[in-house]
Motif scaffolding. Sequence first.
Motif, PDB file in Angstrom:
ATOM      1  N   VAL A   5       0.837  -1.205   0.000  1.00 58.09           N
ATOM      2  CA  VAL A   5       0.000   0.000   0.000  1.00 58.09           C
ATOM      3  C   VAL A   5       0.869   1.251   0.000  1.00 58.09           C
ATOM      4  CG1 VAL A   5      -1.690   1.339   1.317  1.00 58.09           C
ATOM      5  CG2 VAL A   5      -1.942  -1.145   1.146  1.00 58.09           C
ATOM      6  N   ASN A   6       1.902   1.249   0.816  1.00 57.39           N
ATOM      7  CA  ASN A   6       2.803   2.408   0.868  1.00 57.39           C
ATOM      8  C   ASN A   6       3.549   2.591  -0.451  1.00 57.39           C
ATOM      9  OD1 ASN A   6       2.178   3.174   3.495  1.00 57.39           O
ATOM     10  ND2 ASN A   6       3.730   1.848   4.397  1.00 57.39           N
ATOM     11  N   SER A   7       3.912   1.489  -1.093  1.00 56.47           N
ATOM     12  CA  SER A   7       4.563   1.572  -2.404  1.00 56.47           C
ATOM     13  C   SER A   7       3.627   2.203  -3.426  1.00 56.47           C
ATOM     14  CB  SER A   7       4.977   0.175  -2.876  1.00 56.47           C
ATOM     15  OG  SER A   7       6.031  -0.333  -2.092  1.00 56.47           O
ATOM     16  N   PHE A   8       2.360   1.844  -3.366  1.00 57.10           N
ATOM     17  CA  PHE A   8       1.351   2.435  -4.258  1.00 57.10           C
ATOM     18  C   PHE A   8       1.247   3.939  -4.023  1.00 57.10           C
ATOM     19  CE2 PHE A   8      -3.023   3.933  -4.776  1.00 57.10           C
ATOM     20  CZ  PHE A   8      -3.248   3.638  -6.111  1.00 57.10           C
ATOM     21  N   ILE A   9       1.180   4.332  -2.770  1.00 53.01           N
ATOM     22  CA  ILE A   9       1.051   5.751  -2.423  1.00 53.01           C
ATOM     23  C   ILE A   9       2.267   6.539  -2.921  1.00 53.01           C
ATOM     24  CG2 ILE A   9       1.026   7.396  -0.498  1.00 53.01           C
ATOM     25  CD1 ILE A   9      -0.594   5.299   1.075  1.00 53.01           C
ATOM     26  N   ILE A  10       3.458   5.987  -2.716  1.00 55.83           N
ATOM     27  CA  ILE A  10       4.685   6.671  -3.132  1.00 55.83           C
ATOM     28  C   ILE A  10       4.746   6.803  -4.657  1.00 55.83           C
ATOM     29  CG2 ILE A  10       7.203   6.482  -3.230  1.00 55.83           C
ATOM     30  CD1 ILE A  10       7.051   5.185  -0.437  1.00 55.83           C
ATOM     31  N   PRO A  19      -3.432  13.935  -5.389  1.00 56.18           N
ATOM     32  CA  PRO A  19      -3.209  14.013  -3.933  1.00 56.18           C
ATOM     33  C   PRO A  19      -3.223  12.626  -3.290  1.00 56.18           C
ATOM     34  CG  PRO A  19      -4.877  15.588  -4.657  1.00 56.18           C
ATOM     35  CD  PRO A  19      -4.627  14.677  -5.812  1.00 56.18           C
ATOM     36  N   MET A  20      -2.239  12.366  -2.450  1.00 51.49           N
ATOM     37  CA  MET A  20      -2.124  11.088  -1.754  1.00 51.49           C
ATOM     38  C   MET A  20      -1.747  11.332  -0.299  1.00 51.49           C
ATOM     39  SD  MET A  20      -2.807   8.838  -4.073  1.00 51.49           S
ATOM     40  CE  MET A  20      -2.300   7.316  -3.284  1.00 51.49           C
ATOM     41  N   PRO A  21      -2.132  10.417   0.583  1.00 45.86           N
ATOM     42  CA  PRO A  21      -1.706  10.565   1.982  1.00 45.86           C
ATOM     43  C   PRO A  21      -0.199  10.438   2.106  1.00 45.86           C
ATOM     44  CG  PRO A  21      -2.726   8.420   1.604  1.00 45.86           C
ATOM     45  CD  PRO A  21      -2.972   9.231   0.370  1.00 45.86           C
ATOM     46  N   LYS A  22       0.366  11.030   3.130  1.00 44.53           N
ATOM     47  CA  LYS A  22       1.806  10.995   3.315  1.00 44.53           C
ATOM     48  C   LYS A  22       2.246   9.664   3.918  1.00 44.53           C
ATOM     49  CE  LYS A  22       2.596  15.967   3.750  1.00 44.53           C
ATOM     50  NZ  LYS A  22       3.192  17.040   4.583  1.00 44.53           N
ATOM     51  N   THR A  23       3.401   9.208   3.470  1.00 42.56           N
ATOM     52  CA  THR A  23       4.005   8.009   4.025  1.00 42.56           C
ATOM     53  C   THR A  23       5.519   8.148   3.947  1.00 42.56           C
ATOM     54  OG1 THR A  23       3.998   5.578   3.942  1.00 42.56           O
ATOM     55  CG2 THR A  23       4.069   6.738   1.835  1.00 42.56           C
ATOM     56  N   ALA A  24       6.216   7.403   4.777  1.00 42.98           N
ATOM     57  CA  ALA A  24       7.676   7.510   4.830  1.00 42.98           C
ATOM     58  C   ALA A  24       8.308   6.922   3.574  1.00 42.98           C
ATOM     59  CB  ALA A  24       8.196   6.797   6.070  1.00 42.98           C
ATOM     60  N   TRP A  25       9.244   7.667   2.992  1.00 43.25           N
ATOM     61  CA  TRP A  25       9.970   7.191   1.811  1.00 43.25           C
ATOM     62  C   TRP A  25      11.226   6.465   2.284  1.00 43.25           C
ATOM     63  CZ3 TRP A  25       9.757  10.093  -3.385  1.00 43.25           C
ATOM     64  CH2 TRP A  25       8.458  10.522  -3.640  1.00 43.25           C
ATOM     65  N   LEU A  72      -3.669  17.626 -21.030  1.00 37.34           N
ATOM     66  CA  LEU A  72      -4.179  16.804 -19.934  1.00 37.34           C
ATOM     67  C   LEU A  72      -3.119  15.910 -19.274  1.00 37.34           C
ATOM     68  CD1 LEU A  72      -7.740  15.780 -21.236  1.00 37.34           C
ATOM     69  CD2 LEU A  72      -7.177  17.314 -19.329  1.00 37.34           C
ATOM     70  N   PRO A  73      -2.289  15.194 -20.045  1.00 36.87           N
ATOM     71  CA  PRO A  73      -1.255  14.379 -19.376  1.00 36.87           C
ATOM     72  C   PRO A  73      -0.281  15.217 -18.549  1.00 36.87           C
ATOM     73  CG  PRO A  73      -1.536  13.685 -21.655  1.00 36.87           C
ATOM     74  CD  PRO A  73      -2.285  14.973 -21.497  1.00 36.87           C
ATOM     75  N   VAL A  74       0.001  16.431 -19.010  1.00 36.23           N
ATOM     76  CA  VAL A  74       0.909  17.313 -18.276  1.00 36.23           C
ATOM     77  C   VAL A  74       0.286  17.734 -16.951  1.00 36.23           C
ATOM     78  CG1 VAL A  74       2.262  19.435 -18.372  1.00 36.23           C
ATOM     79  CG2 VAL A  74       1.828  18.142 -20.465  1.00 36.23           C
ATOM     80  N   ILE A  75      -1.030  17.969 -16.969  1.00 36.60           N
ATOM     81  CA  ILE A  75      -1.734  18.340 -15.737  1.00 36.60           C
ATOM     82  C   ILE A  75      -1.670  17.204 -14.727  1.00 36.60           C
ATOM     83  CG2 ILE A  75      -4.000  18.891 -14.753  1.00 36.60           C
ATOM     84  CD1 ILE A  75      -4.643  20.348 -17.362  1.00 36.60           C
ATOM     85  N   VAL A  76      -1.867  15.976 -15.193  1.00 41.46           N
ATOM     86  CA  VAL A  76      -1.868  14.819 -14.292  1.00 41.46           C
ATOM     87  C   VAL A  76      -0.479  14.573 -13.711  1.00 41.46           C
ATOM     88  CG1 VAL A  76      -2.244  12.331 -14.103  1.00 41.46           C
ATOM     89  CG2 VAL A  76      -3.799  13.720 -15.468  1.00 41.46           C
ATOM     90  N   THR A  77       0.557  14.676 -14.548  1.00 40.34           N
ATOM     91  CA  THR A  77       1.915  14.347 -14.102  1.00 40.34           C
ATOM     92  C   THR A  77       2.676  15.540 -13.531  1.00 40.34           C
ATOM     93  OG1 THR A  77       2.900  14.790 -16.277  1.00 40.34           O
ATOM     94  CG2 THR A  77       2.064  12.557 -15.865  1.00 40.34           C
ATOM     95  N   GLY A  78       2.204  16.731 -13.813  1.00 43.79           N
ATOM     96  CA  GLY A  78       2.943  17.902 -13.391  1.00 43.79           C
ATOM     97  C   GLY A  78       4.130  18.210 -14.288  1.00 43.79           C
TER      98      GLY A  78
END
Length: 255
Positions: A5-10, A19-25, A72-78
């Motif tokens: 789950v943490n790998s997915f979030i990262i 936006p994703m919840p914070k987790t330790a890298w 649109l892809p630029v918006i999603v990826t930044g």
Amino acid sequence: MKAVVNSFIIAIAMYSKIPMPKTAWNPKNMKYTLCFFPVIGVVIGAILYAWGRVCMEFGYGQMCFAFVGTVLPVIVTGGIHLDGFMDTADALHSYEKREKKLAILKDPHVGAFAVIALAGYFFLYAAGLTQIWKTDHLLLLAISFVISRDLSGLSLVWFQGAKKDGLLYTFSSAAHKQTVRVVLVLILGGCFICLILISPVIGAVMALASMWVWTYYYYMSKKQFGGITGDVAGYFLSLCELANVLLIGLLGRVL
């Protein structure tokens, strides 16, 4: 399960602006991060497919689909991958020695060649999208975003790195390489099968083109930089997506 789950979030937090919840890298949480890199491709593909259907339904026209679809892809990826594309284009066109090229990749300033390359990229990308107007072509387009990220992830656990530091080294060194390779190869195989089922000719050409760009990426990075970096990986991903957009648009009009 927590590490997964943490790998997915990262993965989502690193490679997109979702936006994703914070987790330790840390190495434990990053073991399977690259397995989830293609998920961002699924998100982008779904958004482009939905936008294409909206344009078809309400008659917004190909130019509207293409210009918005390019952004649109630029918006999603930044723009994280296009940043690497620009830096790599600048380094390659400097024709300097390897050490100088690596220094250019790290330089925060934008060079003239980077701007020229990005402008050309956007024009070609939008041109390809103007020719995509069928539902099955939109499906091919959606899958192409998954393929580019899958192959990019595979390169991080298979190709030689140019440096022993940086974000790419952090991700690749923390990855459970055997698991990542198996998962990404299975996803890639599934994507290629889907391409061919949707459109045998265009799908097969897309699969071959993606692998050709990946092969070029391997030899170019080794020769020019001594291995891959995060910027060069972004360069590959951008080229792979551009190649597939152009193939779908051009072949879709004649087949």
